[in-house]
Structure formats: structure tokens, C-alpha cells
Design a protein around this motif. Structure first.
Motif, PDB file in Angstrom:
ATOM      1  N   LEU A  52      -1.186 -11.105 -11.415  1.00 48.70           N
ATOM      2  CA  LEU A  52      -2.482 -10.910 -11.042  1.00 48.70           C
ATOM      3  C   LEU A  52      -2.421 -10.935  -9.600  1.00 48.70           C
ATOM      4  N   PHE A  53      -1.652 -11.698  -9.006  1.00 47.97           N
ATOM      5  CA  PHE A  53      -1.402 -11.577  -7.619  1.00 47.97           C
ATOM      6  C   PHE A  53      -0.733 -10.415  -7.112  1.00 47.97           C
ATOM      7  N   VAL A  54       0.210  -9.888  -7.750  1.00 50.11           N
ATOM      8  CA  VAL A  54       1.051  -8.718  -7.689  1.00 50.11           C
ATOM      9  C   VAL A  54       0.001  -7.534  -8.019  1.00 50.11           C
ATOM     10  N   LEU A  55      -0.495  -7.615  -8.992  1.00 49.84           N
ATOM     11  CA  LEU A  55      -1.436  -6.300  -9.156  1.00 49.84           C
ATOM     12  C   LEU A  55      -2.567  -6.210  -8.144  1.00 49.84           C
ATOM     13  N   ARG A  56      -3.172  -7.381  -7.827  1.00 49.19           N
ATOM     14  CA  ARG A  56      -4.338  -7.188  -6.746  1.00 49.19           C
ATOM     15  C   ARG A  56      -3.731  -6.670  -5.604  1.00 49.19           C
ATOM     16  N   TYR A  57      -2.675  -7.302  -5.023  1.00 45.44           N
ATOM     17  CA  TYR A  57      -1.924  -6.859  -3.867  1.00 45.44           C
ATOM     18  C   TYR A  57      -1.925  -5.165  -3.570  1.00 45.44           C
ATOM     19  N   PHE A  58      -1.059  -4.805  -4.758  1.00 45.75           N
ATOM     20  CA  PHE A  58      -0.942  -3.271  -4.783  1.00 45.75           C
ATOM     21  C   PHE A  58      -2.020  -2.414  -4.945  1.00 45.75           C
ATOM     22  N   SER A  59      -3.223  -2.959  -5.796  1.00 50.74           N
ATOM     23  CA  SER A  59      -4.144  -2.265  -6.111  1.00 50.74           C
ATOM     24  C   SER A  59      -5.199  -1.943  -4.879  1.00 50.74           C
ATOM     25  N   LYS A  60      -5.189  -2.915  -3.830  1.00 51.45           N
ATOM     26  CA  LYS A  60      -5.887  -2.903  -2.772  1.00 51.45           C
ATOM     27  C   LYS A  60      -5.337  -1.705  -1.624  1.00 51.45           C
ATOM     28  N   ARG A  61      -4.043  -1.512  -2.049  1.00 51.87           N
ATOM     29  CA  ARG A  61      -3.445  -0.499  -1.120  1.00 51.87           C
ATOM     30  C   ARG A  61      -3.139   0.839  -1.978  1.00 51.87           C
ATOM     31  N   ASN A  62      -3.964   0.909  -3.122  1.00 50.01           N
ATOM     32  CA  ASN A  62      -4.115   1.920  -4.081  1.00 50.01           C
ATOM     33  C   ASN A  62      -2.814   2.494  -4.617  1.00 50.01           C
ATOM     34  N   ILE A  63      -1.819   1.447  -4.934  1.00 49.19           N
ATOM     35  CA  ILE A  63      -0.689   1.728  -5.672  1.00 49.19           C
ATOM     36  C   ILE A  63      -0.811   1.279  -6.733  1.00 49.19           C
ATOM     37  N   ASN A  64      -0.469   2.290  -7.984  1.00 48.31           N
ATOM     38  CA  ASN A  64      -0.363   1.840  -9.314  1.00 48.31           C
ATOM     39  C   ASN A  64       1.031   1.651  -9.892  1.00 48.31           C
ATOM     40  N   LEU A  65       1.325   0.522  -9.867  1.00 46.53           N
ATOM     41  CA  LEU A  65       2.773   0.230 -10.494  1.00 46.53           C
ATOM     42  C   LEU A  65       3.349   0.919 -11.460  1.00 46.53           C
ATOM     43  N   VAL A  66       2.506   0.944 -12.708  1.00 49.50           N
ATOM     44  CA  VAL A  66       2.768   1.535 -13.853  1.00 49.50           C
ATOM     45  C   VAL A  66       3.261   3.034 -13.390  1.00 49.50           C
ATOM     46  N   GLU A  67       2.301   3.838 -12.673  1.00 47.95           N
ATOM     47  CA  GLU A  67       2.554   5.134 -12.557  1.00 47.95           C
ATOM     48  C   GLU A  67       3.616   5.578 -11.726  1.00 47.95           C
ATOM     49  N   ARG A  68       3.828   4.639 -10.649  1.00 51.05           N
ATOM     50  CA  ARG A  68       4.855   4.744  -9.491  1.00 51.05           C
ATOM     51  C   ARG A  68       6.466   4.824 -10.548  1.00 51.05           C
TER      52      ARG A  68
END
Length: 415
Positions: A52-68
């Protein structure tokens, strides 16, 4: 974005959902309840909080890890280093440096001092940092396998992915080797004998200083079972009536892992973390456990549908007679801490148990190697476990100080 815990066919699950309660991504849900499904419920919850910490961090920066990862791009080294910096700080940290309205010519210097001080206070423990970094790496690796394992990827994509994972792995291992730099006083107890004895005195149901208005006998048992056995909170919460050997020496309690228990209705199912063993308690305490079962627990109809020893005695939410939750045990110790004016929690009593074991072993002249074997058995640690090192180092520090002082006194006399 938040965590949601639920049960299906008595099996516990955890998911990361949006504000509407819908899973944020099917791959995230599959990761939490697929490759992590063999882990205990509490371990999965910890991993989910890290993710959750990981996803929140990247979500705030408009980075979708799954899509990347699906595109083969992953994240850049710079993006990872910025994430690592964020991992060092707790969730509540905010950079207030730029909120400072006005200063004289030294304003930049003062802002730097304030920021450095804020970050020093807000730094998380090494274990927290390592968990966050590890969760990013393992999630990226799992995603890469889902999208690219069965098909060839370009050399550039493979190289970029390999270098990123290697960098994260090095940082993760580096944190593990660099534990806290704090040095505790070797003769300092986790809880002083005075506070410890006062705690045992005030939790007696007859004590005029008892902080509990109800459930005095149950709470007395909770504190004393932890203090006498050294078991963890989870092992205590899952104790069943059948685990108490009300025969023979009348002092043995079975401690073991039970996996998924269909009779346990709690969303946060407690369990024993380490290997099975017998815990020894005073026969007098065993008699009080028997009294609680025969005279108090039997009064709650819902308690007849399960074998767990400790039950909720408050029916404000219709839970009277159901197995006592881990949060309820925490609340019991929070109230106790306020009365003692000392922060005491279940795991602190486990550390105190080990201190008392050292003192009694030294008093009886028990061989050190045998004492460590006894400790490992009583704590449920394997013979190859390094957990006993913490207590050995404390004892070695005391012995080193004793020998150094004796040597110094001899040198002073020669002078």
C-alpha cells in the motif's frame, strides 16, 4: 486507497481497494492472495501495508506500476532513488521547510537545519525501510513474470529490468546489514523490577488499584499468562481450553501453530509464530484458569460454540462469548500502561521473561550452553536461530564491563 480484510469460507483475505471499496487492480489482488496465500494472515497484512505504501507513493506521481512493467519500461533509476528517499521517512512526515515565511540572510541555512532535524525525527526503523524496498522489488519481479516470462523481450528491456532489480536488491541487503546504531545500556531492564511487580500487583482482581471495571479475572489471566510463559500475543489469543494440561504436574500449556482454524471467527486470526513447544506456568495460575473456565466463561452462551479460552465479555457489539480479538488485548495493555505511567505491551513481557531466565539461570549456576538451549525451546526458536544473540550480547556487555573494571582496579593499585 486503503486495505480491506474479509473472509470467505472462513479463509482470511486482504485486498487494496479504492474509496468505493473496489479493488484498485486485479494484478494487485492476485499478488496479495496468490503467491502470498501460503503466508499467515498477519504476515499477509504486513506485506499488504508495505505494498500500500508503494502504490500510494507511485500513484501520487501518476505512475502505474502494472502498466509500466507490462510495457517493459518499469521505473527509472532516478524514480527508484526518489522512492527510496521516501521510504526512509514515516507516513506522517511533511516537508515544512517552504512554509517558513521570512528569515534574514541566514534563512536558507536555517531552513536546511529545520529540514535535517525533521527528517532525523521522522526516520523509520531499518526493518520498515527494508520491508518497503523488498515489497517493491518482489512486486516488480512478480509482475515481470506475469507479462514477460513466456515471451522473449528485447535485450534493452531485459537489461533495464535486470539493473533495476539488482540495484533494489543491493539496497535491501544493505539495510539488513546496517541495523540500528543505538546502543542500549547492558544493565538497563526493558521494564524495571519495581514496575513489573507493581503491574502484577494491580492486575489482581482484589487490588484497589485495579484499572478495569469489568473482566478483572480474564485480564489478570492475560497479563500473568504472558509474564509466566513468555509467549507472544498471537499464541495467547489462540489458546484453547484443550491446550491446558489439567493433569500430571498441572503446569503445562501446549503452544503450536494451527493453520487456518474454521472455528475461529475473527477476521484477524491469531497464531503461534514459531515452532511447537510446552510452556510452563505456576500450578496456582493453572487453577485460576480452571476457575475462569468453570465459573465465568460458561456464563456466555456463544462461548459454547468454540474452544478458545479468552472471550469477549462486553456485548456492546454483540460479541460477548466470541474469541477475544488481538485489538482487545492491546486495549487492555493500553489501560494498564496509563495506570502504571509506563508503556507496557505484550511483547515487552516476553523480553522481561528472558531477563528473568538469565537471572535465575545464573543463580542456579546453569551452564551457559544449556541455558541457551532452554531459551530456544521456551521461545519456540529452532536450534539454528540467531534470536538468542540479542540476550547473549547484553550478557557479554555486562561481563566485559565487569572484567574491564577489575583490570582497571588492579592497574590502579599497582600505580
Amino acid at each position: 486507497m486503503k486495505l480491506k480484510r474479509y473472509q470467505f469460507n472462513s479463509l482470511p483475505f486482504v485486498s487494496i481497494v479504492d474509496d468505493m471499496g473496489c479493488p484498485i487492480d486485479p494484478y494487485v489482488s492476485c499478488y496479495l492472495n496468490g503467491p502470498l496465500s501460503a503466508k499467515s494472515a498477519n504476515t499477509r497484512l504486513r506485506y499488504a501495508n508495505e505494498l500500500l505504501f508503494v502504490l500510494r507513493y507511485f500513484s501520487k506521481r501518476n505512475i502505474n506500476l502494472v502498466e509500466r512493467v507490462a510495457s517493459g519500461e518499469c521505473i527509472s533509476q532516478k524514480e527508484y532513488m526518489q522512492f527510496y528517499d521516501a521510504c526512509l521517512l514515516n507516513n506522517e512526515y511533511k516537508d515544512h521547510a517552504f512554509e517558513i515565511k521570512s528569515f534574514d540572510l541566514d534563512s536558507k541555512y536555517l531552513r536546511n537545519i529545520i529540514v535535517a532535524n525533521q527528517k532525523g525525527i521522522a526516520r523509520v526503523a531499518c526493518e520498515t525501510l527494508q520491508g518497503r524496498v523488498r515489497r517493491l522489488r518482489q512486486f516488480l519481479v512478480w509482475l515481470f513474470e506475469q507479462f514477460h516470462e513466456t515471451q522473449n523481450v528485447s535485450e534493452a528491456v531485459a537489461d533495464r529490468y535486470s539493473r533495476l532489480v539488482s540495484k533494489i536488491k543491493l539496497d535491501e541487503e544493505g539495510v539488513g546489514r546496517n541495523r540500528s546504531q543505538k546502543i542500549g545500556q547492558p544493565d538497563e531492564s526493558v521494564i524495571s523490577d519495581d514496575v513489573f511487580m507493581r503491574m502484577l500487583e494491580i492486575v489482581k482482581p482484589s487490588s484497589p488499584n485495579n484499572p478495569y471495571k469489568a473482566s478483572k479475572i480474564r485480564n489478570y489471566l492475560i497479563v500473568n499468562l504472558l509474564a509466566q510463559s513468555g509467549i507472544r500475543r498471537g499464541a495467547l489469543a489462540k489458546l484453547k481450553i484443550s491446550d491446558f494440561n489439567f493433569f500430571g504436574t498441572y503446569d503445562q500449556v501446549s503452544i503450536y501453530r494451527s493453520g487456518n482454524d474454521s472455528t475461529d471467527t475473527r477476521a484477524e486470526k491469531p497464531n503461534q509464530k514459531t515452532k511447537a513447544h510446552f510452556a510452563t506456568i505456576d500450578p496456582g495460575l493453572m487453577m485460576q484458569v480452571k476457575f475462569y473456565i468453570d465459573q465465568i466463561r460458561i456464563l456466555y452462551p456463544r462461548a459454547q460454540f468454540h474452544d478458545f479460552l479468552l472471550i469477549s465479555e462486553n456485548d456492546s457489539k454483540g460479541t460477548a462469548g466470541q474469541p477475544l480479538s488481538l485489538k482487545a488485548i492491546n486495549a487492555i495493555f493500553q489501560k494498564l500502561s496509563r495506570t502504571l505511567k509506563f508503556n507496557v505491551h505484550p511483547h515487552l513481557l516476553r523480553h522481561k521473561w528472558n531477563e528473568l531466565l538469565d537471572k535465575e539461570g545464573e543463580r542456579q549456576g546453569v551452564d551457559r550452553a544449556l541455558l541457551e538451549d532452554v531459551r530456544k525451546y521456551a521461545m519456540g526458536w529452532s536450534q539454528t536461530s540467531n534470536m538468542a544473540v540479542v540476550y547473549n550480547e547484553k550478557r557479554l556487555a555486562l561481563k566485559a564491563r565487569e572484567l574491564s573494571s577489575a583490570y582497571q582496579r588492579r592497574v590502579d593499585k599497582q600505580k
